[in-house]
Write a protein that holds these residues in place. Structure first.
Motif, short mmCIF file in Angstrom:
data_model
loop_
_atom_site.label_atom_id
_atom_site.label_comp_id
_atom_site.label_asym_id
_atom_site.label_seq_id
_atom_site.Cartn_x
_atom_site.Cartn_y
_atom_site.Cartn_z
N ASN A 66 -21.78 -5.65 31.19
CA ASN A 66 -20.70 -5.90 30.24
C ASN A 66 -19.45 -5.11 30.61
OD1 ASN A 66 -19.18 -5.15 27.56
ND2 ASN A 66 -20.14 -7.16 27.31
N THR A 67 -19.64 -3.92 31.12
CA THR A 67 -18.49 -3.11 31.52
C THR A 67 -17.76 -3.75 32.69
OG1 THR A 67 -19.59 -1.14 30.66
CG2 THR A 67 -17.77 -0.77 32.18
N PHE A 68 -18.51 -4.30 33.64
CA PHE A 68 -17.87 -5.05 34.73
C PHE A 68 -17.09 -6.24 34.18
CE2 PHE A 68 -20.71 -3.33 38.21
CZ PHE A 68 -19.68 -2.88 39.01
N GLU A 69 -17.67 -6.92 33.17
CA GLU A 69 -17.01 -8.10 32.59
C GLU A 69 -15.70 -7.74 31.89
OE1 GLU A 69 -20.11 -9.51 30.05
OE2 GLU A 69 -21.35 -10.19 31.72
N ALA A 70 -15.61 -6.55 31.34
CA ALA A 70 -14.41 -6.14 30.62
C ALA A 70 -13.27 -5.71 31.54
CB ALA A 70 -14.75 -4.99 29.66
N LEU A 101 -13.05 4.10 24.06
CA LEU A 101 -13.88 3.13 23.34
C LEU A 101 -14.99 2.58 24.24
CD1 LEU A 101 -11.12 1.26 21.34
CD2 LEU A 101 -13.01 2.60 20.36
N ARG A 102 -14.65 2.29 25.47
CA ARG A 102 -15.68 1.76 26.38
C ARG A 102 -16.76 2.81 26.67
NH1 ARG A 102 -16.57 -3.46 26.60
NH2 ARG A 102 -17.86 -2.86 28.36
N MET A 103 -16.37 4.07 26.73
CA MET A 103 -17.38 5.13 26.90
C MET A 103 -18.28 5.19 25.67
SD MET A 103 -14.94 7.96 28.72
CE MET A 103 -16.14 9.25 28.86
N GLY A 104 -17.69 5.09 24.50
CA GLY A 104 -18.48 5.04 23.27
C GLY A 104 -19.38 3.82 23.23
N TYR A 105 -18.87 2.70 23.71
CA TYR A 105 -19.65 1.47 23.79
C TYR A 105 -20.90 1.68 24.64
CZ TYR A 105 -20.87 -3.26 25.24
OH TYR A 105 -21.56 -4.41 25.51
N ALA A 114 -26.83 -1.23 17.94
CA ALA A 114 -26.19 -2.52 18.18
C ALA A 114 -24.97 -2.78 17.30
CB ALA A 114 -27.20 -3.64 18.02
N LYS A 115 -25.05 -2.50 16.01
CA LYS A 115 -23.92 -2.80 15.12
C LYS A 115 -22.71 -1.93 15.48
CE LYS A 115 -26.57 -4.54 11.25
NZ LYS A 115 -26.98 -4.34 9.87
N THR A 116 -22.94 -0.67 15.71
CA THR A 116 -21.85 0.22 16.10
C THR A 116 -21.28 -0.20 17.45
OG1 THR A 116 -22.94 2.01 14.91
CG2 THR A 116 -21.21 2.64 16.46
N ARG A 117 -22.17 -0.53 18.36
CA ARG A 117 -21.75 -0.99 19.70
C ARG A 117 -20.85 -2.20 19.58
NH1 ARG A 117 -26.33 -3.72 22.06
NH2 ARG A 117 -25.29 -5.64 21.52
N SER A 118 -21.23 -3.18 18.77
CA SER A 118 -20.44 -4.40 18.62
C SER A 118 -19.07 -4.10 17.99
CB SER A 118 -21.19 -5.43 17.78
OG SER A 118 -22.34 -5.86 18.49
N SER A 119 -19.04 -3.19 17.05
CA SER A 119 -17.76 -2.80 16.44
C SER A 119 -16.84 -2.15 17.46
CB SER A 119 -18.00 -1.84 15.27
OG SER A 119 -18.74 -2.47 14.26
N ILE A 120 -17.41 -1.29 18.28
CA ILE A 120 -16.62 -0.62 19.33
C ILE A 120 -16.14 -1.63 20.35
CG2 ILE A 120 -16.73 1.04 21.24
CD1 ILE A 120 -18.59 2.74 19.47
N TRP A 121 -17.00 -2.59 20.70
CA TRP A 121 -16.61 -3.65 21.64
C TRP A 121 -15.39 -4.39 21.11
CZ3 TRP A 121 -15.93 -8.85 21.29
CH2 TRP A 121 -15.81 -9.56 22.48
N ALA A 122 -15.43 -4.77 19.82
CA ALA A 122 -14.32 -5.50 19.21
C ALA A 122 -13.05 -4.65 19.20
CB ALA A 122 -14.69 -5.95 17.80
N ALA A 123 -13.18 -3.38 18.86
CA ALA A 123 -12.02 -2.49 18.84
C ALA A 123 -11.40 -2.40 20.23
CB ALA A 123 -12.43 -1.09 18.34
N ALA A 124 -12.23 -2.27 21.26
CA ALA A 124 -11.72 -2.20 22.64
C ALA A 124 -11.02 -3.50 23.02
CB ALA A 124 -12.85 -1.89 23.61
N LEU A 125 -11.54 -4.63 22.57
CA LEU A 125 -10.89 -5.91 22.86
C LEU A 125 -9.51 -5.97 22.21
CD1 LEU A 125 -10.92 -8.82 23.97
CD2 LEU A 125 -11.99 -9.50 21.80
N PHE A 126 -9.41 -5.54 20.95
CA PHE A 126 -8.12 -5.54 20.26
C PHE A 126 -7.13 -4.58 20.91
CE2 PHE A 126 -10.67 -7.17 16.55
CZ PHE A 126 -10.15 -8.46 16.62
#
Length: 137
Positions: A66-70, A101-105, A114-126
């Motif tokens: 996922n990190t490569f994908e980002a 954020l990606r380090m936290g992810y 998982a829930k925290t991870r998904s929230s961090i993923w969304a924050a990093a996207l924004f």
């Protein structure tokens, strides 16, 4: 002769590029000295070895993917912001925030949160979208 500045945001690009390698190291941690016949790391067939992993090792490998994908979107956003002459301070701050954020992810992925991870993923996207639009006028 004029040299381009290597901005803090560009340093963040370098750090972000190293994050998947850190994920791979986490997935393989402690298995280099274990014999292959006992489940140790198999450098001759690393993808098959990683595919057999479970729990936190498997999650670290998934975080690597996922990190490569980002990375492409982050790289492009930072470069486009520079090309559009975005203000440097907000660009640096957002690029740094993206890396944090990606380090936290990665940490949440490995820890199976998982829930925290998904929230961090969304924050990093924004944050990445914000970087892209910093230079918009």
């Amino acid at each position: 002769m004029t040299f381009a500045r290597f901005t803090f945001a560009y340093w963040c690009v370098l750090v972000a590029a190293l994050l998947p390698i850190i994920c791979a190291g986490i997935a393989k941690y402690g298995m280099f000295s274990t014999p292959k016949r006992a489940g140790g790391y198999d450098n001759n067939n690393p993808r098959a070895w990683l595919a057999r992993q479970t729990d936190w090792r498997a999650r670290a490998n998934a975080a690597q993917a996922n990190t490569f994908e980002a990375l492409p979107f982050f790289f492009a956003a930072v470069i486009i912001a520079h090309l559009l002459q975005a203000r440097q301070a907000p660009l640096d701050m957002l690029a740094f925030l993206f890396v944090l954020l990606r380090m936290g992810y990665i940490m949440m992925y490995v820890a199976d949160m998982a829930k925290t991870r998904s929230s961090i993923w969304a924050a990093a996207l924004f944050v990445n979208i914000a970087i892209l639009f910093l230079g918009y006028r």
